[in-house]
Design a protein around this motif. Structure first.
Motif, PDB file in Angstrom:
ATOM      1  N   ASN A   1       0.833  -1.203   0.000  1.00 12.66           N
ATOM      2  CA  ASN A   1       0.000   0.000   0.000  1.00 12.66           C
ATOM      3  C   ASN A   1       0.869   1.255   0.000  1.00 12.66           C
ATOM      4  N   ALA A   2       1.897   1.285   0.818  1.00  5.22           N
ATOM      5  CA  ALA A   2       2.791   2.448   0.868  1.00  5.22           C
ATOM      6  C   ALA A   2       3.510   2.631  -0.464  1.00  5.22           C
ATOM      7  N   TRP A   3       3.918   1.533  -1.092  1.00  5.55           N
ATOM      8  CA  TRP A   3       4.645   1.620  -2.363  1.00  5.55           C
ATOM      9  C   TRP A   3       3.721   2.092  -3.483  1.00  5.55           C
ATOM     10  N   TRP A   4       2.486   1.545  -3.538  1.00  4.65           N
ATOM     11  CA  TRP A   4       1.547   1.938  -4.582  1.00  4.65           C
ATOM     12  C   TRP A   4       1.154   3.404  -4.471  1.00  4.65           C
ATOM     13  N   ASN A   5       1.015   3.899  -3.269  1.00  7.32           N
ATOM     14  CA  ASN A   5       0.598   5.285  -3.070  1.00  7.32           C
ATOM     15  C   ASN A   5       1.761   6.259  -3.011  1.00  7.32           C
ATOM     16  N   GLY A   6       2.969   5.770  -3.159  1.00 11.21           N
ATOM     17  CA  GLY A   6       4.140   6.636  -3.140  1.00 11.21           C
ATOM     18  C   GLY A   6       4.400   7.269  -1.787  1.00 11.21           C
ATOM     19  N   LYS A   7       3.863   6.665  -0.754  1.00 11.88           N
ATOM     20  CA  LYS A   7       4.035   7.194   0.596  1.00 11.88           C
ATOM     21  C   LYS A   7       5.082   6.340   1.320  1.00 11.88           C
ATOM     22  N   PRO A   8       6.221   6.917   1.667  1.00 17.88           N
ATOM     23  CA  PRO A   8       7.240   6.107   2.338  1.00 17.88           C
ATOM     24  C   PRO A   8       6.772   5.690   3.729  1.00 17.88           C
ATOM     25  N   LEU A   9       7.251   4.537   4.148  1.00 21.98           N
ATOM     26  CA  LEU A   9       6.932   4.070   5.491  1.00 21.98           C
ATOM     27  C   LEU A   9       7.618   4.967   6.511  1.00 21.98           C
ATOM     28  N   ASP A  10       6.957   5.203   7.611  1.00 18.17           N
ATOM     29  CA  ASP A  10       7.530   6.045   8.658  1.00 18.17           C
ATOM     30  C   ASP A  10       8.668   5.284   9.320  1.00 18.17           C
ATOM     31  N   ARG A  11       9.879   5.806   9.197  1.00 13.52           N
ATOM     32  CA  ARG A  11      11.060   5.124   9.719  1.00 13.52           C
ATOM     33  C   ARG A  11      11.519   5.668  11.063  1.00 13.52           C
ATOM     34  N   ARG A  12      10.834   6.654  11.592  1.00 15.69           N
ATOM     35  CA  ARG A  12      11.283   7.207  12.856  1.00 15.69           C
ATOM     36  C   ARG A  12      10.225   6.995  13.921  1.00 15.69           C
ATOM     37  N   HIS A  13      10.654   6.982  15.135  1.00 15.71           N
ATOM     38  CA  HIS A  13       9.746   6.766  16.261  1.00 15.71           C
ATOM     39  C   HIS A  13       9.086   8.089  16.635  1.00 15.71           C
ATOM     40  N   THR A  14       7.793   8.068  16.809  1.00 20.69           N
ATOM     41  CA  THR A  14       7.056   9.240  17.254  1.00 20.69           C
ATOM     42  C   THR A  14       6.435   8.907  18.601  1.00 20.69           C
ATOM     43  N   SER A  15       6.692   9.725  19.588  1.00 27.23           N
ATOM     44  CA  SER A  15       6.178   9.457  20.927  1.00 27.23           C
ATOM     45  C   SER A  15       4.654   9.625  20.951  1.00 27.23           C
ATOM     46  N   HIS A  16       4.036   9.070  21.981  1.00 31.40           N
ATOM     47  CA  HIS A  16       2.585   9.173  22.119  1.00 31.40           C
ATOM     48  C   HIS A  16       2.152  10.632  22.244  1.00 31.40           C
ATOM     49  N   LEU A  17       2.915  11.401  22.983  1.00 28.83           N
ATOM     50  CA  LEU A  17       2.585  12.813  23.159  1.00 28.83           C
ATOM     51  C   LEU A  17       2.684  13.578  21.837  1.00 28.83           C
ATOM     52  N   ALA A  18       3.706  13.294  21.044  1.00 29.07           N
ATOM     53  CA  ALA A  18       3.851  13.956  19.750  1.00 29.07           C
ATOM     54  C   ALA A  18       2.723  13.558  18.805  1.00 29.07           C
ATOM     55  N   ARG A  19       2.303  12.284  18.837  1.00 29.25           N
ATOM     56  CA  ARG A  19       1.191  11.857  17.994  1.00 29.25           C
ATOM     57  C   ARG A  19      -0.100  12.563  18.403  1.00 29.25           C
ATOM     58  N   LEU A  20      -0.307  12.712  19.695  1.00 27.52           N
ATOM     59  CA  LEU A  20      -1.491  13.413  20.178  1.00 27.52           C
ATOM     60  C   LEU A  20      -1.456  14.873  19.723  1.00 27.52           C
ATOM     61  N   GLU A  21      -0.292  15.483  19.790  1.00 26.96           N
ATOM     62  CA  GLU A  21      -0.142  16.869  19.361  1.00 26.96           C
ATOM     63  C   GLU A  21      -0.415  17.002  17.863  1.00 26.96           C
ATOM     64  N   LEU A  22       0.063  16.032  17.072  1.00 32.26           N
ATOM     65  CA  LEU A  22      -0.164  16.065  15.623  1.00 32.26           C
ATOM     66  C   LEU A  22      -1.654  15.886  15.308  1.00 32.26           C
ATOM     67  N   SER A  23      -2.325  15.022  16.069  1.00 29.17           N
ATOM     68  CA  SER A  23      -3.747  14.798  15.786  1.00 29.17           C
ATOM     69  C   SER A  23      -4.588  16.016  16.167  1.00 29.17           C
ATOM     70  N   LEU A  24      -4.178  16.750  17.185  1.00 31.41           N
ATOM     71  CA  LEU A  24      -4.911  17.948  17.568  1.00 31.41           C
ATOM     72  C   LEU A  24      -4.697  19.074  16.576  1.00 31.41           C
ATOM     73  N   ALA A  25      -3.519  19.102  15.936  1.00 32.40           N
ATOM     74  CA  ALA A  25      -3.213  20.159  14.974  1.00 32.40           C
ATOM     75  C   ALA A  25      -3.965  19.955  13.654  1.00 32.40           C
ATOM     76  N   ALA A  26      -4.322  18.723  13.357  1.00 35.81           N
ATOM     77  CA  ALA A  26      -4.965  18.433  12.071  1.00 35.81           C
ATOM     78  C   ALA A  26      -6.422  18.800  12.046  1.00 35.81           C
TER      79      ALA A  26
END
Length: 98
Positions: free
Chosen positions: A73-98
């Motif tokens: 799916n990532a290859w077909w859509n041209g979206k690279p796989l996330d290779r870095r670790h994102t903390s739970h707090l950072a993910r929550l912050e990203l979801s609130l910003a969207a």
């Protein structure tokens, strides 16, 4: 502690790491470790959820298929796989910003 032996060991290790053969072996190891990390993160397969070899094998096969589908799916859509670790707090912050 005498720093001379430590310095010599560090120089020797760095000289070995400059070798093409060492870099090829490290790239292979890095790829395997990345696959294992992705499998643990996606499928929570640190421990088998079932008892018995047949069910555990089936769980592993399903996990492998799931990883392959995620990668396709990532290859077909041209979206690279996330290779870095994102903390739970950072993910929550990203979801609130969207």
């Amino acid at each position: 502690m005498n720093p001379r032996p430590l310095t010599e060991a560090l120089r020797t290790a760095r000289a070995e790491q400059a070798d093409r053969h060492w870099q090829d072996a490290y790239a292979l190891r890095s790829g395997v470790e990345g696959t294992i990390r992705q499998a643990l993160a996606v499928t929570d397969s640190r421990r088998a959820h079932y008892r018995g070899l047949a069910k555990t094998h089936l769980e592993h096969v399903h996990s492998a298929v799931a990883l392959n589908l995620i990668r396709i799916n990532a290859w077909w859509n041209g979206k690279p796989l996330d290779r870095r670790h994102t903390s739970h707090l950072a993910r929550l912050e990203l979801s609130l910003a969207a």
